[in-house]
Design a protein around this motif. Sequence first.
Motif, PDB file in Angstrom:
ATOM      1  N   ARG A   1       0.779  -1.200   0.036  1.00 35.68           N
ATOM      2  CA  ARG A   1      -0.179   0.456  -0.033  1.00 35.68           C
ATOM      3  C   ARG A   1       1.012   1.343  -0.232  1.00 35.68           C
ATOM      4  O   ARG A   1       0.250   2.309  -0.453  1.00 35.68           O
TER       5      ARG A   1
ATOM      6  N   SER B   1       0.496   4.260  -2.639  1.00 37.00           N
ATOM      7  CA  SER B   1       0.048   5.481  -2.563  1.00 37.00           C
ATOM      8  C   SER B   1       1.466   6.740  -2.486  1.00 37.00           C
ATOM      9  O   SER B   1       1.283   7.861  -2.639  1.00 37.00           O
TER      10      SER B   1
ATOM     11  N   LEU C   1      -6.134   2.856  -0.761  1.00 31.94           N
ATOM     12  CA  LEU C   1      -5.429   3.724  -0.038  1.00 31.94           C
ATOM     13  C   LEU C   1      -5.277   5.129  -1.025  1.00 31.94           C
ATOM     14  O   LEU C   1      -5.031   5.968  -1.529  1.00 31.94           O
TER      15      LEU C   1
ATOM     16  N   GLN D   1      -1.228   6.794   4.818  1.00 27.42           N
ATOM     17  CA  GLN D   1      -2.631   7.618   4.720  1.00 27.42           C
ATOM     18  C   GLN D   1      -2.330   9.514   4.903  1.00 27.42           C
ATOM     19  O   GLN D   1      -2.398  10.193   3.757  1.00 27.42           O
TER      20      GLN D   1
ATOM     21  N   SER E   1       0.741  10.585   2.041  1.00 24.92           N
ATOM     22  CA  SER E   1       0.188  10.154   0.650  1.00 24.92           C
ATOM     23  C   SER E   1      -0.536  11.838   0.418  1.00 24.92           C
ATOM     24  O   SER E   1       0.194  12.310  -0.280  1.00 24.92           O
TER      25      SER E   1
END
Length: 441
Positions: free
Chosen positions: A285, A289, A326, A366, A369
């Motif tokens: 992820r 991302s 994501l 998260q 990003s």
Amino acid sequence: MAEPSLIGGRFEVLRRLGAGGMGEVYEALDTALDRRVAVKLIRSALLSEESGARFAREARALARIDHPNVVTVYEAGVQDDVPYLVMELLEGVGLQQLLRERGPQDEATVRAVAAGVCRALAAVHEAGMVHRDVKPSNIQLTRAGRVALHDFGIAQQDDSTAVTRTGLVIGTPAYLAPEQVMGTPSGRQSDMYALGSCVYEMLTGAPPFVAESVHATMFRIAQEPAPRLHGGTGIPDDLADLVDALLRKDPAQRPDAQTVIALLRCPADADALVAAAVTGELRERALESFASSPVAADIPPVSGRPSAAAAREAPPWQLPQPDQPLALSSSTRGHILRAMSPEAAEARQREAVNLVLRGSLEEAVQLLSVVAEVWRTIHGPDHPATLTCTYWQGVCLARLGAAGEAVAKFSTVSAASHRALTQQKLARLAPGAEPNPEDER
């Protein structure tokens, strides 16, 4: 019910984690003990005598169980007539999310995860409880290799003295046992059937009974024999036999939790296997991302604070939830970039750095990003703010074992810093520029 900011006069809400069958779940800061927790509240629309009884039952059930494979409850209370439950914050990856993103798992990992869930069920059953909603979305896997069962909202006493009426189907259709589908009282063996469905899904990528509708799924569970995993599947015979036993129609013929633990032959390195699966998912992820992507052309530069209308449209704290991919759509990315001010981006970056330092890498990915795109939009790729965010992306990647990608991020920062220093020296050497004593050394 309005979004709470402080619960019980002590728990400062940080973000919404998601929703269960009964209520909303938030990440909050316990201001008295300075630790992050999960707080669950009943949705106001669901407040009733029955939902209150279920919620109280969940608190009592969890308070009676002290086991590493069961989420720990800290306390319960009531705020503005709304009950809440404070639990440990389980960071990592949900089993449902792992299966959705990575598909079937290898045999050893399946044994490790199933053994953790089975130990949890053994503790639950020993405490005289039945979970009644065992499914991948209620199983959390952590980077430390822990398997934890949670969401006891519809648990009941094992003596079948349920608050709900006989004939009422409670649970998630694809994981219901035949007796639950028929509306008869459920017991420990219903949990074991659900465990069998989870193991089947971990091995194949889908639960044993899938149909075009809820009613069709329930009909198949009640009437059809469970599909077998023997022959040409590559699944070891002992695991296939165990799944067959767990998915028997007759509850009395299913093995209990202690028997299943013995039959699973859990690997000695179970914790390491679970940790590797979680870290691998988080790493993938993060790589996706953190991949540099051009900012959408229709997104205007951000400067100053957003308008009230933009803030209402997409508040900067509304980031992707843990159960969502994501990858941001261009529309969502645009809303976030338009709504987040430089001050907000700085605050979010500080929060992300703290998350990286304490090992909460899922949320850090998260935040970093989104903030990186904000800085690229405002300042461009070589600005110190952008490069600082890139640096912490590299740290995050390094902690997830993506050494090559982490070095690439650090190299980006180093190269940009070198270009900036070179440009400064050239500017000082330009005709008419004041000499710098440091350049002469």
